[in-house]
Scaffold this active site. Structure first.
Site, mmCIF file in Angstrom:
data_model
loop_
_atom_site.group_PDB
_atom_site.id
_atom_site.type_symbol
_atom_site.label_atom_id
_atom_site.label_comp_id
_atom_site.label_asym_id
_atom_site.label_seq_id
_atom_site.Cartn_x
_atom_site.Cartn_y
_atom_site.Cartn_z
ATOM 1 C CD GLU A 195 16.035 -25.789 89.376
ATOM 2 O OE1 GLU A 195 16.283 -25.234 90.471
ATOM 3 O OE2 GLU A 195 16.632 -25.505 88.325
ATOM 4 C CG ASP B 139 18.612 -16.560 100.017
ATOM 5 O OD1 ASP B 139 19.553 -17.313 99.697
ATOM 6 O OD2 ASP B 139 18.724 -15.327 100.108
ATOM 7 C CB ALA C 222 11.463 -16.565 83.987
ATOM 8 N NE ARG D 49 6.167 -19.984 78.504
ATOM 9 C CZ ARG D 49 7.002 -20.127 79.518
ATOM 10 N NH1 ARG D 49 6.688 -20.929 80.524
ATOM 11 N NH2 ARG D 49 8.144 -19.481 79.549
ATOM 12 C CG HIS E 16 17.082 -18.757 84.198
ATOM 13 N ND1 HIS E 16 17.736 -19.969 84.197
ATOM 14 C CD2 HIS E 16 15.925 -18.952 83.497
ATOM 15 C CE1 HIS E 16 17.016 -20.850 83.508
ATOM 16 N NE2 HIS E 16 15.908 -20.258 83.089
ATOM 17 N NE ARG F 120 14.451 -22.779 75.809
ATOM 18 C CZ ARG F 120 13.413 -22.287 76.507
ATOM 19 N NH1 ARG F 120 13.070 -22.859 77.644
ATOM 20 N NH2 ARG F 120 12.745 -21.255 76.058
ATOM 21 N N PRO G 215 6.202 -18.469 87.044
ATOM 22 C CG PRO G 215 7.352 -16.452 87.192
ATOM 23 C CD PRO G 215 7.348 -17.849 87.701
ATOM 24 C CG ASN G 216 5.026 -16.397 81.747
ATOM 25 O OD1 ASN G 216 4.032 -15.675 81.656
ATOM 26 N ND2 ASN G 216 6.242 -15.912 81.903
ATOM 27 N NE ARG H 203 15.122 -19.381 77.735
ATOM 28 C CZ ARG H 203 14.029 -18.725 78.140
ATOM 29 N NH1 ARG H 203 13.517 -18.954 79.322
ATOM 30 N NH2 ARG H 203 13.438 -17.845 77.356
ATOM 31 C CG ASN I 173 9.297 -25.459 85.916
ATOM 32 O OD1 ASN I 173 10.145 -24.565 85.895
ATOM 33 N ND2 ASN I 173 8.791 -26.007 84.822
ATOM 34 C CG HIS J 269 14.013 -26.441 84.502
ATOM 35 N ND1 HIS J 269 13.404 -25.231 84.773
ATOM 36 C CD2 HIS J 269 15.012 -26.568 85.387
ATOM 37 C CE1 HIS J 269 14.040 -24.664 85.780
ATOM 38 N NE2 HIS J 269 15.016 -25.447 86.174
ATOM 39 C CG LEU J 270 7.791 -28.202 81.392
ATOM 40 C CD1 LEU J 270 7.170 -26.828 81.413
ATOM 41 C CD2 LEU J 270 6.769 -29.264 81.115
ATOM 42 C CB SER J 271 12.853 -26.612 77.766
ATOM 43 O OG SER J 271 13.235 -25.619 78.711
ATOM 44 C CE1 TYR K 114 9.591 -24.017 78.524
ATOM 45 C CE2 TYR K 114 8.351 -22.477 77.152
ATOM 46 C CZ TYR K 114 9.425 -22.755 77.984
ATOM 47 O OH TYR K 114 10.340 -21.770 78.276
#
Ligand code: DQA
Length: 144
Positions: A97, A84, A74, A17, A77, A106, A9-10, A110, A71, A99-101, A22
């Site tokens: 996995e 699963d 959200a 953003r 978390h 944070r 998402p997003n 998170r 990625n 993540h940009l950040s 990011y």
């Protein structure tokens, strides 16, 4: 070698953003970087704001893909469902996995990843560049 790259998402909003967190690269920029790094790797690059899409796509990878870069955004978390799904195919389709950040610097919510335990490794904190690191790591893993 076929790799499925999934974005949650997003992440369709990358570029505009929260660029301090990011970066300014769009998802299309990141996809182009990955394709140019390993032209011989077949990359299927997808984004969805829907948890159900991600779960369905992960579940379809058995026999179709050699690995997953994800990625979950959200959903990292919150989603036991994505966790699963990754575990359900992990015997033949390893996932990395990304993540940009650096989520550990944070908000506390998170800091925990529900999805990381279903992955062979995790890369975070290098903005869009991390995707090419994840691809290098996954290709190396699949060849070894
Ligand atoms: C993110 C980190 C998540 O906490 C956040 O919800 C995102 C992006 C990252 O790439 O840094 O949407 O996954």
């Amino acid at each position: 070698m076929k790799i499925l790259v999934l974005n949650g998402p997003n992440l369709n909003l990358l570029g505009t953003r929260e660029p301090k967190i990011y970066g300014r690269e769009t998802l299309a920029d990141i996809e182009a970087d990955m394709r140019s790094l390993f032209p011989e790797v077949e990359i299927d690059f997808r984004q969805s704001n829907s948890e159900a899409d991600l779960i369905t796509w992960i579940g379809e990878t058995r026999g179709q893909f050699d690995g997953i870069i994800i990625n979950p955004a959200a959903l990292t978390h919150t989603s036991l469902g994505v966790c699963d799904a990754l575990k359900a195919v992990a015997d033949v389709v390893p996932a990395v996995e990304i993540h940009l950040s650096n989520t550990h610097t944070r908000e506390e919510i998170r800091h925990k990843s529900l999805t990381a335990p279903a992955c062979v490794g995790q890369i975070m904190g290098f903005q869009g560049f991390g995707y090419t690191l994840a691809l290098r790591a996954l290709v190396n893993k699949l060849k070894s």
